[in-house]
Design an enzyme around this catalytic site. Structure first.
Site, PDB file in Angstrom:
ATOM      1  N   LYS A  10       0.821  -1.219   0.000  1.00 27.93           N
ATOM      2  CA  LYS A  10       0.000   0.000   0.000  1.00 27.93           C
ATOM      3  C   LYS A  10       0.862   1.280   0.000  1.00 27.93           C
ATOM      4  O   LYS A  10       2.074   1.216   0.250  1.00 27.93           O
ATOM      5  CB  LYS A  10      -0.947  -0.048   1.205  1.00 27.93           C
ATOM      6  CG  LYS A  10      -1.965  -1.191   1.120  1.00 27.93           C
ATOM      7  CD  LYS A  10      -2.985  -1.130   2.262  1.00 27.93           C
ATOM      8  CE  LYS A  10      -3.998  -2.267   2.153  1.00 27.93           C
ATOM      9  NZ  LYS A  10      -5.042  -2.178   3.205  1.00 27.93           N
ATOM     10  N   TYR A  50     -12.277  -1.632  -3.777  1.00 24.31           N
ATOM     11  CA  TYR A  50     -12.799  -1.844  -2.419  1.00 24.31           C
ATOM     12  C   TYR A  50     -14.315  -1.634  -2.357  1.00 24.31           C
ATOM     13  O   TYR A  50     -14.853  -1.310  -1.296  1.00 24.31           O
ATOM     14  CB  TYR A  50     -12.074  -0.939  -1.421  1.00 24.31           C
ATOM     15  CG  TYR A  50     -10.708  -1.461  -0.986  1.00 24.31           C
ATOM     16  CD1 TYR A  50     -10.599  -2.610  -0.193  1.00 24.31           C
ATOM     17  CD2 TYR A  50      -9.534  -0.808  -1.337  1.00 24.31           C
ATOM     18  CE1 TYR A  50      -9.356  -3.097   0.222  1.00 24.31           C
ATOM     19  CE2 TYR A  50      -8.286  -1.300  -0.915  1.00 24.31           C
ATOM     20  CZ  TYR A  50      -8.215  -2.444  -0.133  1.00 24.31           C
ATOM     21  OH  TYR A  50      -6.990  -2.929   0.284  1.00 24.31           O
ATOM     22  N   ASN A 113      -2.215   0.282   6.720  1.00 23.33           N
ATOM     23  CA  ASN A 113      -1.712  -0.990   7.237  1.00 23.33           C
ATOM     24  C   ASN A 113      -0.838  -1.772   6.259  1.00 23.33           C
ATOM     25  O   ASN A 113      -0.784  -2.991   6.296  1.00 23.33           O
ATOM     26  CB  ASN A 113      -2.870  -1.833   7.785  1.00 23.33           C
ATOM     27  CG  ASN A 113      -3.883  -2.191   6.734  1.00 23.33           C
ATOM     28  OD1 ASN A 113      -3.725  -1.823   5.573  1.00 23.33           O
ATOM     29  ND2 ASN A 113      -4.922  -2.914   7.112  1.00 23.33           N
ATOM     30  N   HIS A 116      -2.136  -5.410   1.421  1.00 23.28           N
ATOM     31  CA  HIS A 116      -3.427  -6.078   1.209  1.00 23.28           C
ATOM     32  C   HIS A 116      -3.192  -7.545   0.905  1.00 23.28           C
ATOM     33  O   HIS A 116      -2.201  -7.895   0.258  1.00 23.28           O
ATOM     34  CB  HIS A 116      -4.147  -5.436   0.010  1.00 23.28           C
ATOM     35  CG  HIS A 116      -5.266  -6.277  -0.535  1.00 23.28           C
ATOM     36  ND1 HIS A 116      -6.511  -6.284   0.035  1.00 23.28           N
ATOM     37  CD2 HIS A 116      -5.324  -7.164  -1.563  1.00 23.28           C
ATOM     38  CE1 HIS A 116      -7.289  -7.134  -0.638  1.00 23.28           C
ATOM     39  NE2 HIS A 116      -6.585  -7.671  -1.613  1.00 23.28           N
TER      40      HIS A 116
HETATM   41  P1  GTP Z   1      -7.229  -5.818   3.020  1.00 22.25           P
HETATM   42  O1  GTP Z   1      -6.207  -6.902   2.870  1.00 22.25           O
HETATM   43  O2  GTP Z   1      -6.674  -4.448   2.642  1.00 22.25           O
HETATM   44  O3  GTP Z   1      -8.529  -6.130   2.327  1.00 22.25           O
HETATM   45  O4  GTP Z   1      -7.481  -5.732   4.597  1.00 22.25           O
HETATM   46  P2  GTP Z   1      -8.288  -6.758   5.500  1.00 22.25           P
HETATM   47  O5  GTP Z   1      -8.897  -7.838   4.672  1.00 22.25           O
HETATM   48  O6  GTP Z   1      -7.389  -7.159   6.604  1.00 22.25           O
HETATM   49  O7  GTP Z   1      -9.426  -5.826   6.084  1.00 22.25           O
HETATM   50  P3  GTP Z   1     -10.816  -5.428   5.419  1.00 22.25           P
HETATM   51  O8  GTP Z   1     -10.994  -6.068   4.094  1.00 22.25           O
HETATM   52  O9  GTP Z   1     -11.863  -5.631   6.461  1.00 22.25           O
HETATM   53  O10 GTP Z   1     -10.634  -3.856   5.234  1.00 22.25           O
HETATM   54  C1  GTP Z   1     -10.022  -3.344   4.052  1.00 22.25           C
HETATM   55  C2  GTP Z   1      -9.128  -2.190   4.436  1.00 22.25           C
HETATM   56  O11 GTP Z   1      -9.928  -1.115   4.903  1.00 22.25           O
HETATM   57  C3  GTP Z   1      -8.155  -2.457   5.572  1.00 22.25           C
HETATM   58  O12 GTP Z   1      -6.974  -3.085   5.188  1.00 22.25           O
HETATM   59  C4  GTP Z   1      -7.875  -1.057   6.059  1.00 22.25           C
HETATM   60  O13 GTP Z   1      -6.938  -0.404   5.204  1.00 22.25           O
HETATM   61  C5  GTP Z   1      -9.233  -0.402   5.899  1.00 22.25           C
HETATM   62  N1  GTP Z   1      -9.993  -0.470   7.149  1.00 22.25           N
HETATM   63  C6  GTP Z   1     -10.647  -1.532   7.683  1.00 22.25           C
HETATM   64  N2  GTP Z   1     -11.218  -1.221   8.852  1.00 22.25           N
HETATM   65  C7  GTP Z   1     -10.903   0.081   9.071  1.00 22.25           C
HETATM   66  C8  GTP Z   1     -11.209   1.000  10.099  1.00 22.25           C
HETATM   67  O14 GTP Z   1     -11.883   0.687  11.084  1.00 22.25           O
HETATM   68  N3  GTP Z   1     -10.707   2.273   9.947  1.00 22.25           N
HETATM   69  C9  GTP Z   1      -9.970   2.662   8.872  1.00 22.25           C
HETATM   70  N4  GTP Z   1      -9.529   3.909   8.782  1.00 22.25           N
HETATM   71  N5  GTP Z   1      -9.669   1.820   7.881  1.00 22.25           N
HETATM   72  C10 GTP Z   1     -10.128   0.555   7.978  1.00 22.25           C
HETATM   73 MG    MG Z   2     -10.019  -7.479   2.927  1.00 20.06          MG
END
Ligand code: GTP
Ligand code: MG
Length: 138
Positions: A10, A50, A113, A116
């Protein structure tokens, strides 16, 4: 097919210069790179990628962040790729991520973070095809 996953390094990890260190960890964990490119998502493309999170409170922030700078996108190959890669990157929230995971080492917050990883074989295929034509997947 359960041997491929999709990843993006990222914008936060890219701008901090962590791309090489992250790719080294990915290779050391036994993943083969089947496709890779450095690129930058438009807000529109980040929103499409997303789209599953549309309507969530963090969606706008996520789209702004993911289109804020260059990323490295890659398709990775290994047995049990999706699950093993999620283990390698660690929990979404770096504070909850296990020691030694990519997010523990390189992520600064739940939003920014570092990396992905696909969450299913089906999404791995969709996400890989979002970035790479079949001619670019080896
Ligand atoms: P990805 O591998 O990026 O898909 O992450 P993930 O599968 O571990 O998490 P998820 O798919 O639930 O969320 C996608 C992305 O949205 C996350 O990686 C974060 O960058 C962002 N995100 C998720 N939850 C939060 C939150 O509570 N606050 C913020 N600011 N960003 C969030
Ligand atoms: Mg995810």
């Amino acid at each position: 097919m359960n041997n491929r996953t999709f990843t993006m390094i990222k914008p936060d990890a890219t701008s901090k210069g962590h791309t090489g260190a992250i790719l080294k960890m990915i290779n050391a964990a036994g993943f083969r790179i089947a496709a890779m490119k450095m690129t930058k998502l438009s807000a529109e493309k980040a929103g499409q990628f997303y789209a599953i999170h549309k309507g969530k409170p963090f969606y706008d922030e996520l789209v702004t962040f993911m289109s804020s700078g260059p990323i490295t996108a890659a398709i990775l190959e290994k047995g049990n790729a999706v699950e093993d890669f999620r283990k390698l990157i660690g929990s979404t929230d770096p504070e909850k991520a296990d020691e030694g995971t990519i997010r523990k080492l390189f992520a600064s917050s739940i939003g920014e973070n570092a990396i992905h990883g696909s969450d299913s074989d089906e999404n791995a295929m969709i996400e890989g095809d979002f970035f790479f034509s079949k001619l670019e997947q080896f």
